[in-house]
Design a protein around this motif. Sequence first.
Motif, PDB file in Angstrom:
ATOM      1  N   ALA A 187      38.337  45.058  45.547  1.00 63.34           N
ATOM      2  CA  ALA A 187      38.170  45.700  46.859  1.00 63.34           C
ATOM      3  C   ALA A 187      39.232  45.189  47.837  1.00 63.34           C
ATOM      4  O   ALA A 187      39.803  45.958  48.615  1.00 63.34           O
ATOM      5  N   ALA A 188      39.532  43.889  47.792  1.00 62.63           N
ATOM      6  CA  ALA A 188      40.466  43.317  48.774  1.00 62.63           C
ATOM      7  C   ALA A 188      41.925  43.566  48.396  1.00 62.63           C
ATOM      8  O   ALA A 188      42.771  43.766  49.272  1.00 62.63           O
ATOM      9  N   LEU A 189      42.246  43.517  47.106  1.00 62.22           N
ATOM     10  CA  LEU A 189      43.661  43.539  46.705  1.00 62.22           C
ATOM     11  C   LEU A 189      44.040  44.777  45.891  1.00 62.22           C
ATOM     12  O   LEU A 189      45.212  44.988  45.583  1.00 62.22           O
ATOM     13  N   GLY A 190      43.030  45.571  45.519  1.00 58.10           N
ATOM     14  CA  GLY A 190      43.312  46.864  44.886  1.00 58.10           C
ATOM     15  C   GLY A 190      43.587  46.812  43.396  1.00 58.10           C
ATOM     16  O   GLY A 190      43.752  47.856  42.767  1.00 58.10           O
ATOM     17  N   ARG A 191      43.638  45.623  42.819  1.00 59.38           N
ATOM     18  CA  ARG A 191      43.948  45.541  41.391  1.00 59.38           C
ATOM     19  C   ARG A 191      43.623  44.153  40.852  1.00 59.38           C
ATOM     20  O   ARG A 191      43.406  43.207  41.612  1.00 59.38           O
ATOM     21  N   LEU A 192      43.597  44.045  39.540  1.00 60.78           N
ATOM     22  CA  LEU A 192      43.452  42.742  38.881  1.00 60.78           C
ATOM     23  C   LEU A 192      44.302  42.778  37.617  1.00 60.78           C
ATOM     24  O   LEU A 192      44.134  43.665  36.778  1.00 60.78           O
ATOM     25  N   ASP A 193      45.225  41.835  37.502  1.00 59.31           N
ATOM     26  CA  ASP A 193      46.164  41.835  36.380  1.00 59.31           C
ATOM     27  C   ASP A 193      45.940  40.687  35.409  1.00 59.31           C
ATOM     28  O   ASP A 193      46.492  40.715  34.316  1.00 59.31           O
ATOM     29  N   GLY A 194      45.177  39.676  35.845  1.00 60.04           N
ATOM     30  CA  GLY A 194      44.997  38.556  34.927  1.00 60.04           C
ATOM     31  C   GLY A 194      43.916  37.590  35.362  1.00 60.04           C
ATOM     32  O   GLY A 194      43.507  37.548  36.529  1.00 60.04           O
ATOM     33  N   LEU A 195      43.449  36.835  34.378  1.00 57.77           N
ATOM     34  CA  LEU A 195      42.433  35.795  34.587  1.00 57.77           C
ATOM     35  C   LEU A 195      42.951  34.507  33.969  1.00 57.77           C
ATOM     36  O   LEU A 195      43.443  34.512  32.833  1.00 57.77           O
ATOM     37  N   ILE A 196      42.814  33.401  34.718  1.00 57.02           N
ATOM     38  CA  ILE A 196      43.099  32.081  34.151  1.00 57.02           C
ATOM     39  C   ILE A 196      41.782  31.315  34.135  1.00 57.02           C
ATOM     40  O   ILE A 196      41.255  30.937  35.183  1.00 57.02           O
ATOM     41  N   ASN A 197      41.232  31.151  32.951  1.00 60.51           N
ATOM     42  CA  ASN A 197      39.981  30.405  32.781  1.00 60.51           C
ATOM     43  C   ASN A 197      40.318  28.927  32.794  1.00 60.51           C
ATOM     44  O   ASN A 197      40.600  28.317  31.755  1.00 60.51           O
ATOM     45  N   ASN A 198      40.298  28.347  34.013  1.00 55.53           N
ATOM     46  CA  ASN A 198      40.752  26.965  34.203  1.00 55.53           C
ATOM     47  C   ASN A 198      39.613  25.991  34.487  1.00 55.53           C
ATOM     48  O   ASN A 198      39.710  24.808  34.191  1.00 55.53           O
ATOM     49  N   ALA A 199      38.504  26.485  35.062  1.00 53.88           N
ATOM     50  CA  ALA A 199      37.430  25.575  35.505  1.00 53.88           C
ATOM     51  C   ALA A 199      36.791  24.869  34.311  1.00 53.88           C
ATOM     52  O   ALA A 199      36.601  25.456  33.244  1.00 53.88           O
ATOM     53  N   ALA A 200      36.476  23.599  34.510  1.00 52.50           N
ATOM     54  CA  ALA A 200      35.763  22.822  33.489  1.00 52.50           C
ATOM     55  C   ALA A 200      35.197  21.588  34.147  1.00 52.50           C
ATOM     56  O   ALA A 200      35.663  21.174  35.206  1.00 52.50           O
ATOM     57  N   LYS A 201      34.204  21.000  33.524  1.00 51.90           N
ATOM     58  CA  LYS A 201      33.751  19.673  33.929  1.00 51.90           C
ATOM     59  C   LYS A 201      34.694  18.696  33.232  1.00 51.90           C
ATOM     60  O   LYS A 201      34.739  18.644  32.000  1.00 51.90           O
ATOM     61  N   ASN A 202      35.460  17.970  34.015  1.00 45.12           N
ATOM     62  CA  ASN A 202      36.477  17.086  33.440  1.00 45.12           C
ATOM     63  C   ASN A 202      36.380  15.728  34.126  1.00 45.12           C
ATOM     64  O   ASN A 202      37.180  15.401  34.987  1.00 45.12           O
ATOM     65  N   PRO A 260      23.310  12.700  27.717  1.00 38.93           N
ATOM     66  CA  PRO A 260      22.117  13.454  28.138  1.00 38.93           C
ATOM     67  C   PRO A 260      22.252  14.947  27.823  1.00 38.93           C
ATOM     68  O   PRO A 260      23.328  15.528  28.004  1.00 38.93           O
ATOM     69  N   LEU A 261      21.139  15.522  27.383  1.00 38.79           N
ATOM     70  CA  LEU A 261      21.118  16.956  27.086  1.00 38.79           C
ATOM     71  C   LEU A 261      21.573  17.754  28.303  1.00 38.79           C
ATOM     72  O   LEU A 261      22.302  18.743  28.182  1.00 38.79           O
ATOM     73  N   GLU A 262      21.173  17.306  29.510  1.00 39.76           N
ATOM     74  CA  GLU A 262      21.528  18.032  30.740  1.00 39.76           C
ATOM     75  C   GLU A 262      23.057  18.104  30.895  1.00 39.76           C
ATOM     76  O   GLU A 262      23.605  19.114  31.311  1.00 39.76           O
ATOM     77  N   GLN A 263      23.730  16.979  30.547  1.00 40.81           N
ATOM     78  CA  GLN A 263      25.190  16.994  30.713  1.00 40.81           C
ATOM     79  C   GLN A 263      25.835  17.930  29.691  1.00 40.81           C
ATOM     80  O   GLN A 263      26.759  18.688  30.003  1.00 40.81           O
ATOM     81  N   TRP A 264      25.350  17.875  28.443  1.00 39.95           N
ATOM     82  CA  TRP A 264      25.847  18.789  27.395  1.00 39.95           C
ATOM     83  C   TRP A 264      25.714  20.235  27.857  1.00 39.95           C
ATOM     84  O   TRP A 264      26.663  21.019  27.800  1.00 39.95           O
ATOM     85  N   LEU A 265      24.518  20.581  28.377  1.00 36.69           N
ATOM     86  CA  LEU A 265      24.262  21.971  28.784  1.00 36.69           C
ATOM     87  C   LEU A 265      25.144  22.362  29.973  1.00 36.69           C
ATOM     88  O   LEU A 265      25.678  23.467  30.021  1.00 36.69           O
ATOM     89  N   GLU A 266      25.295  21.424  30.917  1.00 26.66           N
ATOM     90  CA  GLU A 266      26.103  21.739  32.111  1.00 26.66           C
ATOM     91  C   GLU A 266      27.581  21.890  31.742  1.00 26.66           C
ATOM     92  O   GLU A 266      28.268  22.800  32.215  1.00 26.66           O
ATOM     93  N   ASP A 267      28.079  21.011  30.873  1.00 25.49           N
ATOM     94  CA  ASP A 267      29.484  21.085  30.465  1.00 25.49           C
ATOM     95  C   ASP A 267      29.764  22.400  29.737  1.00 25.49           C
ATOM     96  O   ASP A 267      30.794  23.052  29.980  1.00 25.49           O
ATOM     97  N   LEU A 268      28.853  22.788  28.835  1.00 29.30           N
ATOM     98  CA  LEU A 268      29.055  24.052  28.115  1.00 29.30           C
ATOM     99  C   LEU A 268      28.909  25.253  29.055  1.00 29.30           C
ATOM    100  O   LEU A 268      29.595  26.264  28.897  1.00 29.30           O
ATOM    101  N   ALA A 269      28.004  25.118  30.044  1.00 32.08           N
ATOM    102  CA  ALA A 269      27.791  26.236  30.981  1.00 32.08           C
ATOM    103  C   ALA A 269      29.071  26.529  31.759  1.00 32.08           C
ATOM    104  O   ALA A 269      29.488  27.693  31.870  1.00 32.08           O
ATOM    105  N   VAL A 270      29.712  25.486  32.281  1.00 31.51           N
ATOM    106  CA  VAL A 270      30.932  25.721  33.078  1.00 31.51           C
ATOM    107  C   VAL A 270      32.093  26.113  32.155  1.00 31.51           C
ATOM    108  O   VAL A 270      32.756  27.133  32.355  1.00 31.51           O
ATOM    109  N   GLY A 271      32.328  25.288  31.134  1.00 32.90           N
ATOM    110  CA  GLY A 271      33.544  25.446  30.323  1.00 32.90           C
ATOM    111  C   GLY A 271      33.528  26.648  29.397  1.00 32.90           C
ATOM    112  O   GLY A 271      34.565  27.288  29.195  1.00 32.90           O
ATOM    113  N   LEU A 272      32.369  26.954  28.821  1.00 33.07           N
ATOM    114  CA  LEU A 272      32.333  28.071  27.858  1.00 33.07           C
ATOM    115  C   LEU A 272      31.622  29.301  28.419  1.00 33.07           C
ATOM    116  O   LEU A 272      32.178  30.395  28.401  1.00 33.07           O
ATOM    117  N   THR A 273      30.384  29.111  28.938  1.00 34.54           N
ATOM    118  CA  THR A 273      29.670  30.289  29.469  1.00 34.54           C
ATOM    119  C   THR A 273      30.446  30.863  30.658  1.00 34.54           C
ATOM    120  O   THR A 273      30.567  32.090  30.784  1.00 34.54           O
TER     121      THR A 273
END
Length: 290
Positions: free
Chosen positions: A100-115, A133-146
């Motif tokens: 809506a703001a820029l009229g187009r999308l040409d690319g995505l850089i999947n950069n975010a991660a828990k690091n 901890p299971l919570e950390q495993w789930l949170e790391d996978l949620a950001v980095g992969l999901t």
Amino acid sequence: MSIQELHPFKGRKYTNLKDSFDLSGRVYLITGSGGYLGVRHAEAVLEANGIPVINDIHEDRIESTLSQLKGRFGDRPILGLQADITSKPQVDAMVQKTVAALGRLDGLINNAAKNPKMIGEIDNELTRFENLPLEQWLEDLAVGLTGAFLCAQACGREMARRGGGVIVNVSSDLGIIAPDQRVYLKPGQNPGEQAYKPVSYSVVKGGLVMLTAYLATYWAERNIRVNTLTPASVYNGQDWALVQNISERVPLGRMSHPDEFKGALVFLLSDASSYMTGHNLILDGGRSVW
Ligand SMILES: NC(=O)c1ccc[n+]([C@@H]2O[C@H](COP(=O)([O-])OP(=O)(O)OC[C@H]3O[C@@H](n4cnc5c(N)ncnc54)[C@H](O)[C@@H]3O)[C@@H](O)[C@H]2O)c1
């Protein structure tokens, strides 16, 4: 019949080498670009005349990135969008707002991660595989992969509709080799009391390499190229013993400067890499070769 008639090239026609690296007018969404490397990715897009969309979960990081970029690039268009990439409604809204703001999308850089920084930010005992901890495993996978999955889904859908685009998944040397945990042993520390790079980081970074392979083949017919960028050993003021331990394992004998990934990123985003998809471009000073 010529090869061009049999298999028409869907990108921009080649004119000269300099122009093939040019991103003029093109829009690239960069997740987690309020962080250490993300702001460099945004600078790279701007230096190649493109338009970055700065995403982060933290509004204050977006603000400081925007003011940093405006200080250097003046009134060039840059969009900041706060969103949690683990939330499908927020990701979908972010892509809609971009278009809506820029009229187009040409690319995505999947950069975010828990690091996590390996010193100071963590409880060493909890980094051991047995204790993570299971919570950390789930949170790391949620950001980095999901998060990467949701962003690729929403951006890819839009780019397929528009006739093409690029996705770059940011992995790590630890996505292709196991961490050598000995580098985190500090002088005088008992083995066993040291920090360990969490298994979730390796699984996330390895998973992104396969997300690239899957999407590169899946979306080839829609003219979306998908590649992995693998940075490694980035210097960020780490403890001197850690710097030395890592440098000893790198054939080039040093850690990397955070600006050393810009050229490779622009290559992957631009028409200069128009015949490259499914690739992992590794910039690790040779670490994974040894
Ligand atoms: N720095 C390194 O040494 C290094 C080396 C190899 C690979 N990498 C990779 O490069 C990328 C960037 O690393 P970095 O060092 O800049 O990390 P960083 O921690 O500085 O930045 C990551 C950013 O992601 C944001 N983020 C976290 N969760 C989010 C969410 N749910 N939604 C939106 N944003 C979220 C954080 O707020 C942060 O600003 C990562 O994928 C990392 O694995 C980094």
